[in-house]
Design a protein around this motif. Structure first.
Motif, PDB file in Angstrom:
ATOM      1  N   GLY A  30       0.895  -1.014  -0.078  1.00 14.59           N
ATOM      2  CA  GLY A  30       0.071   0.014  -0.060  1.00 14.59           C
ATOM      3  C   GLY A  30       0.891   1.303  -0.081  1.00 14.59           C
ATOM      4  N   ARG A  31       1.934   1.050   0.697  1.00 20.53           N
ATOM      5  CA  ARG A  31       2.893   2.515   0.679  1.00 20.53           C
ATOM      6  C   ARG A  31       3.517   2.673  -0.461  1.00 20.53           C
ATOM      7  NH1 ARG A  31       3.634   0.738   6.170  1.00 20.53           N
ATOM      8  NH2 ARG A  31       5.560  -0.374   5.818  1.00 20.53           N
ATOM      9  N   VAL A  32       3.707   1.484  -1.220  1.00 13.91           N
ATOM     10  CA  VAL A  32       4.525   1.589  -2.376  1.00 13.91           C
ATOM     11  C   VAL A  32       3.545   2.182  -3.535  1.00 13.91           C
ATOM     12  CG1 VAL A  32       5.492   0.353  -4.287  1.00 13.91           C
ATOM     13  CG2 VAL A  32       6.069  -0.354  -2.156  1.00 13.91           C
ATOM     14  N   ILE A  33       2.280   1.844  -3.521  1.00 19.02           N
ATOM     15  CA  ILE A  33       1.302   2.461  -4.084  1.00 19.02           C
ATOM     16  C   ILE A  33       1.131   3.851  -4.172  1.00 19.02           C
ATOM     17  CG2 ILE A  33      -1.376   2.328  -4.802  1.00 19.02           C
ATOM     18  CD1 ILE A  33      -1.194  -0.622  -4.648  1.00 19.02           C
ATOM     19  N   ASP A  34       1.030   4.256  -2.799  1.00 19.38           N
ATOM     20  CA  ASP A  34       1.039   5.598  -2.411  1.00 19.38           C
ATOM     21  C   ASP A  34       2.002   6.485  -2.894  1.00 19.38           C
ATOM     22  OD1 ASP A  34      -1.526   5.145  -0.983  1.00 19.38           O
ATOM     23  OD2 ASP A  34      -0.595   5.158   0.988  1.00 19.38           O
ATOM     24  N   LEU A  35       3.166   5.846  -3.008  1.00 15.52           N
ATOM     25  CA  LEU A  35       4.657   6.428  -3.234  1.00 15.52           C
ATOM     26  C   LEU A  35       4.463   6.763  -5.031  1.00 15.52           C
ATOM     27  CD1 LEU A  35       7.296   7.228  -2.830  1.00 15.52           C
ATOM     28  CD2 LEU A  35       7.957   5.211  -3.333  1.00 15.52           C
ATOM     29  N   PHE A  36       3.719   5.986  -5.599  1.00 15.46           N
ATOM     30  CA  PHE A  36       3.583   6.103  -7.121  1.00 15.46           C
ATOM     31  C   PHE A  36       2.285   6.469  -7.562  1.00 15.46           C
ATOM     32  CE2 PHE A  36       7.392   3.703  -6.712  1.00 15.46           C
ATOM     33  CZ  PHE A  36       8.274   4.058  -7.712  1.00 15.46           C
ATOM     34  N   ASP A  37       1.731   7.311  -6.785  1.00 10.45           N
ATOM     35  CA  ASP A  37       0.210   8.230  -7.147  1.00 10.45           C
ATOM     36  C   ASP A  37      -0.820   7.497  -7.353  1.00 10.45           C
ATOM     37  OD1 ASP A  37       1.745  10.513  -7.244  1.00 10.45           O
ATOM     38  OD2 ASP A  37       2.463  10.270  -9.198  1.00 10.45           O
ATOM     39  N   GLY A  38      -0.908   6.244  -6.382  1.00 15.61           N
ATOM     40  CA  GLY A  38      -2.225   5.563  -6.255  1.00 15.61           C
ATOM     41  C   GLY A  38      -2.166   4.217  -7.183  1.00 15.61           C
ATOM     42  N   THR A  39      -1.108   3.772  -7.861  1.00 18.07           N
ATOM     43  CA  THR A  39      -1.075   2.647  -8.650  1.00 18.07           C
ATOM     44  C   THR A  39       0.279   2.171  -8.358  1.00 18.07           C
ATOM     45  OG1 THR A  39      -0.159   3.866 -10.602  1.00 18.07           O
ATOM     46  CG2 THR A  39      -2.718   3.556 -10.233  1.00 18.07           C
ATOM     47  N   PHE A  40       0.217   0.572  -8.350  1.00 16.96           N
ATOM     48  CA  PHE A  40       1.395   0.036  -8.210  1.00 16.96           C
ATOM     49  C   PHE A  40       2.378   0.310  -9.541  1.00 16.96           C
ATOM     50  CE2 PHE A  40       4.596  -3.541  -8.179  1.00 16.96           C
ATOM     51  CZ  PHE A  40       4.716  -3.574  -6.681  1.00 16.96           C
ATOM     52  N   PRO A  41       3.628   0.648  -9.361  1.00 14.38           N
ATOM     53  CA  PRO A  41       4.554   0.918 -10.555  1.00 14.38           C
ATOM     54  C   PRO A  41       4.838  -0.054 -11.507  1.00 14.38           C
ATOM     55  CG  PRO A  41       5.797   0.729  -8.464  1.00 14.38           C
ATOM     56  CD  PRO A  41       4.386   0.438  -8.174  1.00 14.38           C
ATOM     57  N   THR A  42       4.836   0.172 -12.747  1.00 21.47           N
ATOM     58  CA  THR A  42       5.090  -0.389 -13.896  1.00 21.47           C
ATOM     59  C   THR A  42       6.811  -0.832 -13.834  1.00 21.47           C
ATOM     60  OG1 THR A  42       5.727   1.252 -15.420  1.00 21.47           O
ATOM     61  CG2 THR A  42       3.426   0.620 -15.142  1.00 21.47           C
ATOM     62  N   TYR A  43       7.142  -1.772 -14.443  1.00 18.58           N
ATOM     63  CA  TYR A  43       8.587  -1.940 -14.243  1.00 18.58           C
ATOM     64  C   TYR A  43       9.530  -0.641 -15.207  1.00 18.58           C
ATOM     65  CZ  TYR A  43       7.152  -4.094 -19.107  1.00 18.58           C
ATOM     66  OH  TYR A  43       6.872  -4.150 -20.329  1.00 18.58           O
ATOM     67  N   GLN A  44       8.927   0.050 -16.095  1.00 17.28           N
ATOM     68  CA  GLN A  44       9.428   1.070 -16.551  1.00 17.28           C
ATOM     69  C   GLN A  44       9.556   2.006 -15.499  1.00 17.28           C
ATOM     70  OE1 GLN A  44       6.760  -0.544 -17.873  1.00 17.28           O
ATOM     71  NE2 GLN A  44       7.074  -0.618 -20.143  1.00 17.28           N
ATOM     72  N   GLN A  45       8.477   2.461 -14.753  1.00 14.09           N
ATOM     73  CA  GLN A  45       8.638   3.387 -13.792  1.00 14.09           C
ATOM     74  C   GLN A  45       9.459   2.992 -12.528  1.00 14.09           C
ATOM     75  OE1 GLN A  45       4.435   3.193 -12.823  1.00 14.09           O
ATOM     76  NE2 GLN A  45       4.369   5.325 -13.089  1.00 14.09           N
ATOM     77  N   LEU A  46       9.911   1.518 -12.296  1.00 16.25           N
ATOM     78  CA  LEU A  46      10.573   1.181 -11.267  1.00 16.25           C
ATOM     79  C   LEU A  46      12.150   1.336 -11.719  1.00 16.25           C
ATOM     80  CD1 LEU A  46       9.239  -1.577  -8.883  1.00 16.25           C
ATOM     81  CD2 LEU A  46       9.849   0.665  -8.480  1.00 16.25           C
ATOM     82  N   LYS A  47      12.350   0.987 -13.176  1.00 19.41           N
ATOM     83  CA  LYS A  47      13.754   1.126 -13.795  1.00 19.41           C
ATOM     84  C   LYS A  47      14.227   2.547 -13.496  1.00 19.41           C
ATOM     85  CE  LYS A  47      16.724  -0.352 -16.575  1.00 19.41           C
ATOM     86  NZ  LYS A  47      17.910  -1.240 -16.094  1.00 19.41           N
ATOM     87  N   GLU A  48      13.451   3.558 -13.911  1.00 16.19           N
ATOM     88  CA  GLU A  48      13.810   5.029 -13.746  1.00 16.19           C
ATOM     89  C   GLU A  48      13.868   5.255 -12.236  1.00 16.19           C
ATOM     90  OE1 GLU A  48      14.534   7.180 -15.924  1.00 16.19           O
ATOM     91  OE2 GLU A  48      14.244   5.346 -17.041  1.00 16.19           O
ATOM     92  N   ALA A  49      13.103   4.894 -11.290  1.00 13.47           N
ATOM     93  CA  ALA A  49      13.268   5.059  -9.937  1.00 13.47           C
ATOM     94  C   ALA A  49      14.532   4.409  -9.177  1.00 13.47           C
ATOM     95  CB  ALA A  49      12.113   4.570  -9.200  1.00 13.47           C
ATOM     96  N   PHE A  50      14.827   3.413  -9.823  1.00 12.02           N
ATOM     97  CA  PHE A  50      16.215   2.660  -9.128  1.00 12.02           C
ATOM     98  C   PHE A  50      17.310   3.565  -9.649  1.00 12.02           C
ATOM     99  CE2 PHE A  50      13.644  -1.445  -8.578  1.00 12.02           C
ATOM    100  CZ  PHE A  50      13.274  -0.968  -7.390  1.00 12.02           C
ATOM    101  N   LYS A  51      17.336   4.254 -10.881  1.00 13.21           N
ATOM    102  CA  LYS A  51      18.497   4.960 -11.223  1.00 13.21           C
ATOM    103  C   LYS A  51      18.774   6.049 -10.292  1.00 13.21           C
ATOM    104  CE  LYS A  51      17.677   4.233 -16.198  1.00 13.21           C
ATOM    105  NZ  LYS A  51      17.478   4.745 -17.564  1.00 13.21           N
ATOM    106  N   ASN A  52      17.721   6.588  -9.473  1.00 17.96           N
ATOM    107  CA  ASN A  52      17.808   7.795  -8.713  1.00 17.96           C
ATOM    108  C   ASN A  52      18.043   7.211  -7.217  1.00 17.96           C
ATOM    109  OD1 ASN A  52      16.926  10.030  -6.818  1.00 17.96           O
ATOM    110  ND2 ASN A  52      16.844  11.074  -8.693  1.00 17.96           N
TER     111      ASN A  52
END
Length: 282
Positions: free
Chosen positions: A93-115
């Motif tokens: 639930g906290r991960v979903i909140d972090l990504f504006d209400g939806t579970f992140p896609t693999y593309q979104q997490l790819k970008e997130a893990f670069k930062n």
């Protein structure tokens, strides 16, 4: 007057009729599976109809396998490893909140893990450093093999290929996790996990109530495969090869048989229903 064996079997089969409301609530393939299983074991009628099976309810729209849904299932399986269902849901639930209400896609997490800052925010949701490493492995797998796995997930009859592919390519995903993904993520009907504690425990009860079956399977065994489950004072642990042979009797619907074993391993209908709902939603 004592009844003949044929009369008893006929009575059992007549009793093993699925109620109309149960049939109406579930998918055609699942009902076909239940009818097949009941033709071999009519005594399962009560445990099958005790409550609906959420994974197999009739859907308004056809089930569709997408890379996004598959990624979400595998990600949530990694997050939930070795913690309670309540804790896993809280982190998710906290991960979903972090990504504006939806579970992140693999593309979104790819970008997130670069930062580094964004990665720490994911850690801040309660995801351990080890599980972040596992999620990175999963993300890379989907990014690098997108077309390959999309095709593989949509093909049928390749269950072992999927298991091998996931285990070989994703850190933190073992055989059991891969099999559970086949069930909940791809809705495969012929998956059986003798290594699953609930399945082994349910099979133990089934054997205790059907000693003739146990005797028959024992006489036919060609190889002894010891169980990895620890001896337990509450139930007898049987060798893996016997549990596997028991499951094989219900192919090509071993998934449904495993759900029945999970139900046999419990004693409370509400617990059964809650456990199945949690399993399907993870």
């Amino acid at each position: 007057m004592k009844r003949t064996r044929e009369e008893v079997e006929k009575e059992d089969k007549e009793r093993a009729q699925l109620p109309d409301e149960f049939v109406a609530a579930h998918s055609d393939e699942f009902i076909k599976a239940c009818d097949f299983i009941l033709s071999k074991e009519p005594s399962f009628i009560d445990i099958i109809t005790a409550t609906n099976f959420e994974l197999f309810l009739r859907e308004a729209a056809p089930f569709e396998i997408t890379l996004k849904s598959a990624f979400t299932k595998l990600s949530c399986a990694i997050i939930a490893q070795q913690i309670s269902g309540k804790a896993g849901n809280s982190i998710k639930g906290r991960v979903i909140d972090l990504f504006d209400g939806t579970f992140p896609t693999y593309q979104q997490l790819k970008e997130a893990f670069k930062n580094d800052k964004r990665k720490q925010e994911v850690r801040g949701c309660g995801v351990s450093a080890r599980k972040v490493t596992y999620l990175e492995s999963l993300v890379n797998y989907f990014v690098e093999k997108e077309d390959e796995i999309d095709k593989m997930f949509k093909e049928t009859g390749n269950d072992q290929e999927v298991i091998d592919h996931l285990v070989e390519n994703i850190k933190g995903v073992g055989v059991w996790s891969a099999k559970m993904f086949l069930i909940t993520g791809l809705k495969r009907y012929d998956v059986f996990a003798s290594e699953d504690l609930g399945a082994a425990r349910g099979c133990s009860r089934y054997f205790s109530e059907n000693p003739e079956l146990l005797k028959e399977l024992t006489a036919k065994r060609t190889e002894v495969i010891k169980s990895k489950h620890k001896k337990n004072s509450n139930w007898k642990v049987y060798d893996d090869d016997l549990v596997i042979s028991c499951g094989d009797r219900f192919a090509p619907y071993r998934t449904v048989f495993m759900f029945i074993l999970w139900r046999l391993s419990a004693t409370n209908v509400e617990v059964i229903a809650n456990n199945e709902r949690q399993f399907v939603r993870d």
